[in-house]
Design a protein around this motif. Structure first.
Motif, mmCIF file in Angstrom:
data_model
loop_
_atom_site.group_PDB
_atom_site.id
_atom_site.type_symbol
_atom_site.label_atom_id
_atom_site.label_comp_id
_atom_site.label_asym_id
_atom_site.label_seq_id
_atom_site.Cartn_x
_atom_site.Cartn_y
_atom_site.Cartn_z
ATOM 1 N N UNK A 137 0.801 -1.223 0.000
ATOM 2 C CA UNK A 137 0.000 0.000 0.000
ATOM 3 C C UNK A 137 0.835 1.276 0.000
ATOM 4 N N UNK A 138 2.084 1.198 -0.445
ATOM 5 C CA UNK A 138 2.925 2.400 -0.467
ATOM 6 C C UNK A 138 2.340 3.474 -1.380
ATOM 7 N N UNK A 139 1.577 3.045 -2.413
ATOM 8 C CA UNK A 139 1.001 4.002 -3.350
ATOM 9 C C UNK A 139 0.066 4.986 -2.667
ATOM 10 N N UNK A 140 -0.474 4.594 -1.531
ATOM 11 C CA UNK A 140 -1.425 5.460 -0.830
ATOM 12 C C UNK A 140 -0.770 6.736 -0.315
ATOM 13 N N UNK A 141 0.562 6.727 -0.219
ATOM 14 C CA UNK A 141 1.289 7.905 0.263
ATOM 15 C C UNK A 141 2.081 8.578 -0.853
ATOM 16 N N UNK A 142 1.615 8.414 -2.081
ATOM 17 C CA UNK A 142 2.330 8.970 -3.235
ATOM 18 C C UNK A 142 2.405 10.489 -3.204
ATOM 19 N N UNK A 143 1.521 11.128 -2.471
ATOM 20 C CA UNK A 143 1.518 12.597 -2.433
ATOM 21 C C UNK A 143 2.619 13.165 -1.535
ATOM 22 N N UNK A 144 3.260 12.330 -0.739
ATOM 23 C CA UNK A 144 4.289 12.827 0.181
ATOM 24 C C UNK A 144 5.548 13.219 -0.587
ATOM 25 N N UNK A 145 5.980 14.436 -0.351
ATOM 26 C CA UNK A 145 7.221 14.935 -0.952
ATOM 27 C C UNK A 145 8.384 14.708 0.010
ATOM 28 N N UNK A 146 8.229 15.161 1.251
ATOM 29 C CA UNK A 146 9.267 14.951 2.255
ATOM 30 C C UNK A 146 8.625 14.643 3.594
ATOM 31 N N UNK A 147 9.381 13.942 4.445
ATOM 32 C CA UNK A 147 8.968 13.720 5.829
ATOM 33 C C UNK A 147 10.208 13.879 6.694
ATOM 34 N N UNK A 148 10.104 14.715 7.702
ATOM 35 C CA UNK A 148 11.266 15.028 8.528
ATOM 36 C C UNK A 148 10.900 15.002 10.008
ATOM 37 N N UNK A 149 11.922 14.773 10.826
ATOM 38 C CA UNK A 149 11.771 14.800 12.281
ATOM 39 C C UNK A 149 12.354 16.099 12.813
ATOM 40 N N UNK A 150 11.604 16.761 13.665
ATOM 41 C CA UNK A 150 12.089 17.960 14.337
ATOM 42 C C UNK A 150 12.080 17.680 15.829
ATOM 43 N N UNK A 151 13.222 17.264 16.343
ATOM 44 C CA UNK A 151 13.282 16.817 17.722
ATOM 45 C C UNK A 151 12.683 15.422 17.829
ATOM 46 N N UNK A 152 12.447 14.949 19.048
ATOM 47 C CA UNK A 152 11.952 13.590 19.250
ATOM 48 C C UNK A 152 10.447 13.466 19.123
ATOM 49 N N UNK A 153 9.729 14.587 19.177
ATOM 50 C CA UNK A 153 8.272 14.483 19.267
ATOM 51 C C UNK A 153 7.520 15.227 18.170
ATOM 52 N N UNK A 154 8.216 15.667 17.124
ATOM 53 C CA UNK A 154 7.542 16.401 16.042
ATOM 54 C C UNK A 154 7.898 15.794 14.690
ATOM 55 N N UNK A 155 6.882 15.555 13.888
ATOM 56 C CA UNK A 155 7.049 15.036 12.535
ATOM 57 C C UNK A 155 6.382 15.995 11.569
ATOM 58 N N UNK A 156 7.092 16.361 10.510
ATOM 59 C CA UNK A 156 6.552 17.276 9.501
ATOM 60 C C UNK A 156 6.492 16.550 8.162
ATOM 61 N N UNK A 157 5.307 16.498 7.581
ATOM 62 C CA UNK A 157 5.110 15.890 6.264
ATOM 63 C C UNK A 157 4.714 16.979 5.287
#
Length: 522
Positions: free
Chosen positions: A158-178
């Motif tokens: 099901x990786x195709x379901x996330x085809x719109x994601x350009x980048x995903x990054x971690x900001x510290x231990x508790x924040x995720x930015x997509x």
């Protein structure tokens, strides 16, 4: 087997998951609860949950057994197809940033909150503090990033379901930015499913036989073709489970479950409506109806003759009396398109393909089959004969001789699903919001329509739910008017619920059986 398709598990996602049909009975010390795994279903609109009132406190050491009709061959949720994996493991063992209920409503999970930018291109998730995996490892934003990148980079299930994601990054231990390349109104929904599950980057366990997740249950035992046993995670970071053990035990069909109910071996199980009289007088239970997204689909091989001719496809549809199917099954809803009434984009399409044998005969004559047509229906053997017998007689009325070829599920997977070597087939597509199959010409349907594909793209890049639903509605009408398949029915399953049980929804249990709130009182 005497079970009909309304009471047998199956689905698009049940591909590769059917276990042995007969369950060996196990002696267990507490109470058992049974639920049918690949079937439950339709009916009312809202979560129907068994409620136990004025009962003693729940026993957190209790053992509860859920009867299921499907089990996976292995537990690798990253690569193995099959709704049983989603049903048993998501939310119970594995978690994602967000979760969803049977109606598709999104709620927090590993992420306690999130924000979306005005342009709908940036999602910022804040994780709950103190989250851990079942092996004791700390769960941080780095695990979230790794899990999603690994899924996409290695093209896992099901990786195709996330085809719109350009980048995903971690900001510290508790924040995720997509960040997204285009708006995606389905992102949160998809993150609440397999694509969004968070695994431990440092774990080296065998995913086929073990599971290390962050959920309220631990995988205790997996016996292929027999059972899956989960135990309460005493170190769970969130609200602890209210039962000690959840056993998912395989049963052959609803007849076997009905017997187990009446024997006192099962307290929660799906009941064939035609057999409900056999349990209706049992004072230990209430009977509940739930809704589901199941679509029992008569698939046409659109890339093989004679179904390359739209006249043949339309003739088959016109020959089918859907009301007669519902009557024979004892319940359910007619369905004339690829979207059920609980999903975005639904429209009543009954006028597209009314029951009309005379029109069916004329279409067959126009297509060159005035003297009759021989067709073969390849169907998994765990489905019963109620629907196939009806189809055989109904199609015969318009000059179509139908040969029903019941095959082992492994054969069906190889011949129909993988190699597309078939004319007609029946399978239960249980997943909600699975219209994407009609926009994929490589899927086993073989349906290739550029306009549908364009509308699907427009829907999945819409910036609001209304536009998303409208584009799906337009695409679904085209698919139905093109007679890409026939949608036989949206099944209803009646569920018998022990009066001492609470916290288990009877909605869409074929795709998700969340027992995290299950509670049982003696």
């Amino acid at each position: 087997m005497t079970t009909d398709p309304a009471s047998a598990g199956g689905t698009d996602q049940s591909l590769e998951e059917l276990g042995a049909a007969n369950a060996s009975k196990r002696k267990r010390r507490n109470i058992t609860i049974g639920v049918v795994a690949g079937i439950v279903v339709v009916g009312g609109a809202g979560a129907a949950t068994a409620i136990a009132l004025n009962q003693p406190p729940a026993d957190p050491t209790s053992e509860v057994t859920f009867a299921v009709q499907l089990l996976p061959d292995n537990l690798d949720i990253r690569t193995t197809s099959g709704a049983a994996l989603d049903q048993l493991l998501i939310d119970n063992v594995y978690e994602g940033l967000v979760s969803r209920d049977a109606s598709g409503k999104i709620s927090p999970s590993l992420a306690k909150e999130w924000t979306v930018s005005d342009d709908s291109l940036t999602y910022t998730f804040t994780l709950n503090p103190g989250t851990t995996f079942s092996n004791g490892d700390e769960l941080t934003s780095a695990d979230v990033v790794w899990s999603i990148e690994d899924l996409i980079d290695n093209e896992r299930k099901d990786f195709e379901a996330l085809a719109s994601i350009d980048t995903i990054t971690a900001e510290g231990d508790e924040t995720v930015v997509i960040t997204l390349s285009t708006p995606d109104p389905t992102l949160l929904y998809n993150l609440a499913g397999r694509p969004g599950l968070v695994l431990d980057e440092d774990a080296d366990n065998d995913l086929q036989t073990t599971a290390i997740g962050s959920g309220p249950f631990l995988l205790d035992e997996f016996t292929a073709g027999d059972s899956v046993v989960l135990t309460r995670n005493a170190d769970y970071w969130g609200e602890k489970a209210k039962i000690g053990t959840a056993v998912f035990q395989l049963y052959a069909d609803t007849n076997a479950i009905l017997n187990a109910l009446n024997e006192g071996a099962v307290q929660f199980g799906a009941v064939d409506k035609n057999l409900q009289a056999q349990i209706a007088d049992n004072d230990a239970f209430t009977l509940e109806e739930g809704f589901a997204s199941d679509k029992f689909t008569l698939a046409f091989n659109n890339k093989a003759e004679p179904f390359t001719d739209v006249r043949v496809r339309k003739a088959v549809r016109a020959a089918i009396d859907h009301d007669a199917i519902i009557e024979a099954l004892g319940g359910g809803k007619t369905l004339y398109g690829p979207i059920v009434d609980s999903d975005p984009g639904y429209e009543d399409l009954s006028s597209v393909a009314p029951f009309d044998p005379a029109t069916a005969r004329q279409l067959l004559s126009d297509a060159g089959y005035a003297d009759g047509l021989d067709l073969t229906l390849t169907v998994p053997s765990f489905y019963g004969t109620t629907v196939t017998d009806l189809l055989t007689s109904q199609l015969a009325e318009v000059g179509i001789t139908l040969t029903v070829d019941q095959v082992e599920f492994s054969t069906w997977l190889n011949d129909v699903y993988t190699n597309h070597d078939y004319q007609l087939s029946i399978v239960d597509h249980a997943e909600a919001r699975d219209f994407y199959n009609w926009a994929n010409p490589d899927y086993y349907f073989g349906y290739d329509n550029a306009e549908v594909q364009a509308l699907w793209k427009e829907a999945t890049t819409a910036t609001d739910e209304a536009t998303y639903a409208e584009k799906l509605k337009q695409a679904a009408r085209i698919v139905s008017e093109d007679a890409a398949a026939d949608w036989l029915y949206n099944p209803t399953t009646l569920v018998a619920v022990d009066k001492r049980l609470s916290g288990v929804s009877v909605d869409s249990t074929s795709s998700r059986l969340d027992v995290t709130a299950a509670s049982f009182t003696e």
